[in-house]
Structures are given as C-alpha cells and as structure tokens.
Design a protein around this motif. Structure first.
Motif, mmCIF file in Angstrom:
data_model
loop_
_atom_site.group_PDB
_atom_site.id
_atom_site.type_symbol
_atom_site.label_atom_id
_atom_site.label_comp_id
_atom_site.label_asym_id
_atom_site.label_seq_id
_atom_site.Cartn_x
_atom_site.Cartn_y
_atom_site.Cartn_z
ATOM 1 N N ILE A 59 0.196 -3.098 15.451
ATOM 2 C CA ILE A 59 -0.277 -1.717 15.371
ATOM 3 C C ILE A 59 0.067 -0.960 16.649
ATOM 4 C CG2 ILE A 59 -2.354 -0.273 15.290
ATOM 5 C CD1 ILE A 59 -3.503 -2.436 13.348
ATOM 6 N N ALA A 60 -0.135 -1.606 17.801
ATOM 7 C CA ALA A 60 0.204 -0.970 19.074
ATOM 8 C C ALA A 60 1.686 -0.662 19.138
ATOM 9 C CB ALA A 60 -0.204 -1.869 20.238
ATOM 10 N N ASN A 61 2.521 -1.570 18.641
ATOM 11 C CA ASN A 61 3.959 -1.351 18.611
ATOM 12 C C ASN A 61 4.301 -0.168 17.712
ATOM 13 O OD1 ASN A 61 6.694 -2.059 17.027
ATOM 14 N ND2 ASN A 61 6.830 -2.644 19.184
ATOM 15 N N GLN A 62 3.692 -0.117 16.535
ATOM 16 C CA GLN A 62 3.959 0.990 15.610
ATOM 17 C C GLN A 62 3.495 2.312 16.195
ATOM 18 O OE1 GLN A 62 1.993 -0.335 12.073
ATOM 19 N NE2 GLN A 62 3.683 -1.654 11.440
ATOM 20 N N LEU A 63 2.343 2.303 16.837
ATOM 21 C CA LEU A 63 1.857 3.542 17.462
ATOM 22 C C LEU A 63 2.768 3.960 18.600
ATOM 23 C CD1 LEU A 63 -2.001 2.945 17.546
ATOM 24 C CD2 LEU A 63 -0.748 4.576 16.138
ATOM 25 N N TRP A 68 6.811 7.763 20.735
ATOM 26 C CA TRP A 68 8.138 8.117 21.252
ATOM 27 C C TRP A 68 8.853 9.076 20.315
ATOM 28 C CZ3 TRP A 68 8.790 7.791 26.067
ATOM 29 C CH2 TRP A 68 8.242 6.754 26.806
ATOM 30 N N GLU A 69 8.699 8.905 19.014
ATOM 31 C CA GLU A 69 9.305 9.826 18.055
ATOM 32 C C GLU A 69 8.703 11.217 18.200
ATOM 33 O OE1 GLU A 69 8.727 7.983 14.247
ATOM 34 O OE2 GLU A 69 10.116 6.352 14.694
ATOM 35 N N LEU A 70 7.392 11.279 18.395
ATOM 36 C CA LEU A 70 6.730 12.577 18.585
ATOM 37 C C LEU A 70 7.223 13.252 19.860
ATOM 38 C CD1 LEU A 70 3.047 11.717 17.621
ATOM 39 C CD2 LEU A 70 4.607 13.213 16.377
ATOM 40 N N LEU A 71 7.326 12.468 20.934
ATOM 41 C CA LEU A 71 7.786 13.041 22.202
ATOM 42 C C LEU A 71 9.232 13.509 22.096
ATOM 43 C CD1 LEU A 71 6.145 10.558 24.719
ATOM 44 C CD2 LEU A 71 5.480 12.927 24.279
ATOM 45 N N ALA A 72 10.072 12.733 21.416
ATOM 46 C CA ALA A 72 11.475 13.116 21.246
ATOM 47 C C ALA A 72 11.577 14.386 20.407
ATOM 48 C CB ALA A 72 12.258 11.980 20.596
ATOM 49 N N ALA A 73 10.789 14.499 19.355
ATOM 50 C CA ALA A 73 10.804 15.689 18.511
ATOM 51 C C ALA A 73 10.327 16.901 19.293
ATOM 52 C CB ALA A 73 9.938 15.474 17.269
ATOM 53 N N ASN A 74 9.389 16.711 20.196
ATOM 54 C CA ASN A 74 8.832 17.809 20.971
ATOM 55 C C ASN A 74 9.761 18.221 22.112
ATOM 56 O OD1 ASN A 74 6.792 19.686 21.430
ATOM 57 N ND2 ASN A 74 5.829 18.400 22.970
ATOM 58 N N SER A 75 10.651 17.353 22.526
ATOM 59 C CA SER A 75 11.505 17.657 23.671
ATOM 60 C C SER A 75 12.643 18.622 23.342
ATOM 61 C CB SER A 75 12.085 16.358 24.250
ATOM 62 O OG SER A 75 12.995 15.787 23.328
ATOM 63 N N ASP A 76 12.845 18.916 22.062
ATOM 64 C CA ASP A 76 13.937 19.834 21.700
ATOM 65 C C ASP A 76 13.491 21.294 21.723
ATOM 66 O OD1 ASP A 76 12.416 20.050 19.433
ATOM 67 O OD2 ASP A 76 13.881 19.164 18.075
ATOM 68 N N GLU A 80 5.073 22.543 19.137
ATOM 69 C CA GLU A 80 4.122 21.902 18.228
ATOM 70 C C GLU A 80 4.525 20.453 17.987
ATOM 71 O OE1 GLU A 80 3.039 22.470 13.586
ATOM 72 O OE2 GLU A 80 3.172 24.290 14.792
ATOM 73 N N ILE A 81 3.582 19.562 18.098
ATOM 74 C CA ILE A 81 3.834 18.154 17.832
ATOM 75 C C ILE A 81 3.690 17.915 16.343
ATOM 76 C CG2 ILE A 81 2.998 15.801 18.200
ATOM 77 C CD1 ILE A 81 2.177 16.590 20.980
ATOM 78 N N LYS A 82 4.695 17.287 15.756
ATOM 79 C CA LYS A 82 4.683 17.010 14.329
ATOM 80 C C LYS A 82 4.216 15.574 14.123
ATOM 81 C CE LYS A 82 8.496 20.123 13.519
ATOM 82 N NZ LYS A 82 9.905 20.215 13.186
ATOM 83 N N MET A 83 3.214 15.418 13.324
ATOM 84 C CA MET A 83 2.680 14.089 13.021
ATOM 85 C C MET A 83 3.416 13.524 11.821
ATOM 86 S SD MET A 83 0.405 13.504 15.266
ATOM 87 C CE MET A 83 -0.543 12.154 14.622
ATOM 88 N N PRO A 84 3.916 12.275 11.915
ATOM 89 C CA PRO A 84 4.550 11.669 10.741
ATOM 90 C C PRO A 84 3.510 11.369 9.680
ATOM 91 C CG PRO A 84 4.422 10.103 12.548
ATOM 92 C CD PRO A 84 3.916 11.418 13.060
ATOM 93 N N LEU A 85 3.913 11.444 8.430
ATOM 94 C CA LEU A 85 3.009 11.190 7.322
ATOM 95 C C LEU A 85 3.082 9.766 6.891
ATOM 96 C CD1 LEU A 85 3.589 14.431 5.300
ATOM 97 C CD2 LEU A 85 1.710 13.929 6.836
#
Length: 85
Positions: A59-63, A68-76, A80-85
């Motif tokens: 779970i810690a690995n998945q989180l 990192w995906e959220l941070l990468a998406a926000n760096s462009d 707004e931070i997009k939460m994966p569904l």
C-alpha cells in the motif's frame, strides 16, 4: 508482541516451570499436545503479522507511486492536483 502471543509465551513458561517442579505424575503426551498447540498459535500470529506488514508495504508503494504521479501532473503548470480514480 501481541497479547495473544504474550499469553501463549507465558502459558508455555508456566507449563515448563510446573513440569520442572512437579512433573513426575503428568501425562507427557498431553503436555506435548498443549505446548505444540501454543507454538502453532504463536506461529500463526507471526504469520498474520508478517502478511499485514507485506500489505502495508504494498500500500505504501502504491501510495508513493500515486504521489509521484500527482506531483508530475502538477509540475506542468497546473495549480490543481488531480486525484486518480
């Protein structure tokens, strides 16, 4: 140590002390069955704890990957931070 494991360890110690002091008229096979049952109970609790630790790591690995995906998406440039569904 869980209470279950602690209780089993204490019972094992009590049985072994009792055998040492008054074990001359006790049924050895019954004592072996009791001790083995307590040992299996301890091992089951250890296995359960180990599997919980494995799940926590997964779970810690998945989180971490999601973070990192959220941070990468926000760096462009998005604010707004997009939460994966």
């Amino acid at each position: 140590m869980t209470r279950e494991k602690m209780t089993c360890h204490r019972l094992i110690d009590l049985i072994l002390d009792f055998v040492k002091n008054k074990g001359d008229d006790l049924h050895v096979l019954t004592l072996e069955k009791i001790l083995l049952f307590l040992d299996v109970t301890i091992n089951n609790a250890n296995t359960e704890t180990l599997l919980i630790r494995l799940d926590k790591g997964r779970i810690a690995n998945q989180l971490g990957e999601s973070l990192w995906e959220l941070l990468a998406a926000n760096s462009d440039g998005e604010n707004e931070i997009k939460m994966p569904l």
